[in-house]
Design an enzyme around this catalytic site. Sequence first.
Site, mmCIF file in Angstrom:
data_model
loop_
_atom_site.group_PDB
_atom_site.id
_atom_site.type_symbol
_atom_site.label_atom_id
_atom_site.label_comp_id
_atom_site.label_asym_id
_atom_site.label_seq_id
_atom_site.Cartn_x
_atom_site.Cartn_y
_atom_site.Cartn_z
ATOM 1 N N HIS A 12 29.198 -36.826 -29.499
ATOM 2 C CA HIS A 12 30.367 -37.259 -30.571
ATOM 3 C C HIS A 12 31.170 -37.907 -29.331
ATOM 4 O O HIS A 12 32.038 -36.952 -29.028
ATOM 5 C CB HIS A 12 30.583 -36.184 -31.315
ATOM 6 C CG HIS A 12 31.605 -36.430 -32.306
ATOM 7 N ND1 HIS A 12 31.733 -36.114 -33.614
ATOM 8 C CD2 HIS A 12 32.712 -37.185 -32.317
ATOM 9 C CE1 HIS A 12 32.619 -36.824 -34.229
ATOM 10 N NE2 HIS A 12 33.546 -37.417 -33.461
ATOM 11 N N GLY A 170 37.914 -41.682 -39.668
ATOM 12 C CA GLY A 170 39.248 -42.186 -40.181
ATOM 13 C C GLY A 170 39.859 -41.036 -40.981
ATOM 14 O O GLY A 170 39.584 -39.997 -41.065
ATOM 15 N N HIS A 197 32.016 -37.529 -40.386
ATOM 16 C CA HIS A 197 33.056 -36.703 -40.020
ATOM 17 C C HIS A 197 33.554 -36.211 -41.214
ATOM 18 O O HIS A 197 33.975 -36.807 -42.359
ATOM 19 C CB HIS A 197 34.425 -37.679 -39.523
ATOM 20 C CG HIS A 197 34.406 -38.018 -38.292
ATOM 21 N ND1 HIS A 197 33.612 -39.135 -37.805
ATOM 22 C CD2 HIS A 197 35.080 -37.902 -37.134
ATOM 23 C CE1 HIS A 197 33.823 -39.318 -36.242
ATOM 24 N NE2 HIS A 197 34.719 -38.317 -36.213
ATOM 25 N N GLU A 200 37.161 -32.052 -41.713
ATOM 26 C CA GLU A 200 38.281 -31.926 -40.503
ATOM 27 C C GLU A 200 39.079 -33.253 -40.930
ATOM 28 O O GLU A 200 38.970 -34.348 -40.571
ATOM 29 C CB GLU A 200 37.676 -32.431 -39.294
ATOM 30 C CG GLU A 200 38.604 -32.836 -38.046
ATOM 31 C CD GLU A 200 38.600 -34.075 -37.579
ATOM 32 O OE1 GLU A 200 38.499 -35.100 -38.085
ATOM 33 O OE2 GLU A 200 39.363 -34.183 -36.577
ATOM 34 N N ASP A 278 34.646 -35.926 -28.289
ATOM 35 C CA ASP A 278 35.266 -37.038 -29.319
ATOM 36 C C ASP A 278 36.191 -38.100 -28.747
ATOM 37 O O ASP A 278 35.581 -39.310 -28.758
ATOM 38 C CB ASP A 278 36.371 -35.867 -30.103
ATOM 39 C CG ASP A 278 36.294 -36.593 -31.388
ATOM 40 O OD1 ASP A 278 35.773 -37.534 -32.066
ATOM 41 O OD2 ASP A 278 37.511 -36.011 -32.168
ATOM 42 N N ASP A 279 37.308 -37.765 -28.126
ATOM 43 C CA ASP A 279 38.140 -38.816 -27.804
ATOM 44 C C ASP A 279 38.846 -38.616 -26.520
ATOM 45 O O ASP A 279 40.048 -38.320 -26.411
ATOM 46 C CB ASP A 279 39.353 -39.223 -28.701
ATOM 47 C CG ASP A 279 38.932 -39.683 -30.342
ATOM 48 O OD1 ASP A 279 38.050 -40.695 -30.137
ATOM 49 O OD2 ASP A 279 39.065 -39.051 -31.113
HETATM 50 O O1 LIG Z 1 38.642 -36.883 -34.587
HETATM 51 C C1 LIG Z 1 38.494 -37.998 -35.221
HETATM 52 N N1 LIG Z 1 38.398 -37.662 -36.769
HETATM 53 C C2 LIG Z 1 38.365 -38.763 -37.373
HETATM 54 N N2 LIG Z 1 38.230 -40.053 -37.179
HETATM 55 C C3 LIG Z 1 38.254 -40.317 -35.812
HETATM 56 C C4 LIG Z 1 38.418 -39.070 -34.916
HETATM 57 N N3 LIG Z 1 38.485 -39.830 -33.521
HETATM 58 C C5 LIG Z 1 38.496 -41.263 -34.058
HETATM 59 N N4 LIG Z 1 38.334 -41.594 -35.120
HETATM 60 C C6 LIG Z 1 38.271 -42.800 -35.743
HETATM 61 O O2 LIG Z 1 37.220 -43.529 -35.369
HETATM 62 C C7 LIG Z 1 37.303 -44.820 -35.328
HETATM 63 C C8 LIG Z 1 37.251 -45.295 -33.877
HETATM 64 O O3 LIG Z 1 36.059 -44.996 -33.625
HETATM 65 C C9 LIG Z 1 38.628 -45.049 -35.726
HETATM 66 O O4 LIG Z 1 38.618 -45.393 -37.057
HETATM 67 C C10 LIG Z 1 39.663 -43.585 -35.430
HETATM 68 O O5 LIG Z 1 40.499 -43.416 -36.440
HETATM 69 ZN ZN LIG Z 2 35.212 -38.221 -34.015
#
Ligand SMILES: O=c1[nH]cnc2c1ncn2[C@@H]1O[C@H](CO)[C@@H](O)[C@H]1O
Ligand SMILES: [Zn+2]
Length: 331
Positions: A12, A170, A197, A200, A278-279
């Site tokens: 992820h 999102g 997702h 959360e 995640d990010d």
């Molecule tokens: O942790 C998260 N929760 C929900 N959406 C996420 C998260 N991280 C990124 N995005 C969403 O994934 C897309 C880019 O890949 C974007 O829509 C961003 O807002």
């Molecule tokens: Zn995510």
Amino acid sequence: MTNNSLILTDLHRHLDGSVRPQTVLELAQQFNVALPAYDMPTLRPYLQVIDRCPSVEALLAKLDYQVAVLGDLDAVRRVAYENAVDVAANGVDYGELRFSPAYMAGPHKLPMQGVVEAVIDGVQAGARDNDIMINLIGILCRGDGQQACHSELDAILSQRDHFVACDLAGDEEGFPGDLFVEHFKRVRNADLGVTIHAGEPGPTSSIWQALNELGATRLGHATRAPEDPKLLDFIRDNNIGIESCPTSNVHANTVADYNVHPLKQFLGHGIIASLNTDDPGVSANSIPFEYQMAKEGIGLSDAQLIQVQKNGLQMAFISNCDRKALQAKKQ
Ligand SMILES: O=c1[nH]cnc2c1ncn2[C@@H]1O[C@H](CO)[C@@H](O)[C@H]1O
Ligand SMILES: [Zn+2]
């Protein structure tokens, strides 16, 4: 903290949430994109979470800088290539990178299919150069609405063979899963996997909906699942994999701190849960850091850390044949 004789995964990881800060800066200069600052010490707090954000929305707003600088398809290819390099540098053997074609195409009005092709191109080259296996997951951005998500799915399906699954990401509370039942019918008809997702920060009903109506076999985060014991049983009994991303959850304030993260409870319940980033572009984390925090912050035992690592391979969207081939690399 990670075991070298086992395959290490990151399942992820948002490719469009993992753009290096230095690349954001360089591409901004290349395409004349306005940034709050052009020196890294001043810019960094805008791009990355310093302590934590008040909400998921606040964390997601930071991601916008990473796509604002994608001025052409070469820039897309560059960030895709660097993503693969960075996954390999984490010591990961098998990665799944997810991205939203619409999110990446949006700021500079790039063609969505072109974005998909450029990501495939960059990731393939990066994976090849670093001797790592990476698969792609297509994201539908819930906040863009139903019609836009159908177009986004069209772009993903134009390269169906280069994807293993689709995801919904999102604004979970503003755009609930009920709006996307038709989309995930199309995803399943194309024989792609489904991860959503959910939970959360949405309620447990959002997790049930993802499982029962969207056909999810994996869940992103599901941090609120422990509110419903029947849901935990269902997740365990149906071998649903949970993609836990503890640092991201702490940063987005959906979990108050590592020591109350539900990963330990998931494992105690016999649920297949894995550790993921995640990010990294906003959280500045890595897979080794997640394992370190799982031990020191969440308090997983050594046996649980091994279980988590094994769960990553078990949950992966790959065939059993590929799973065995990957594991054989370690023996
Ligand atoms: O942790 C998260 N929760 C929900 N959406 C996420 C998260 N991280 C990124 N995005 C969403 O994934 C897309 C880019 O890949 C974007 O829509 C961003 O807002
Ligand atoms: Zn995510």
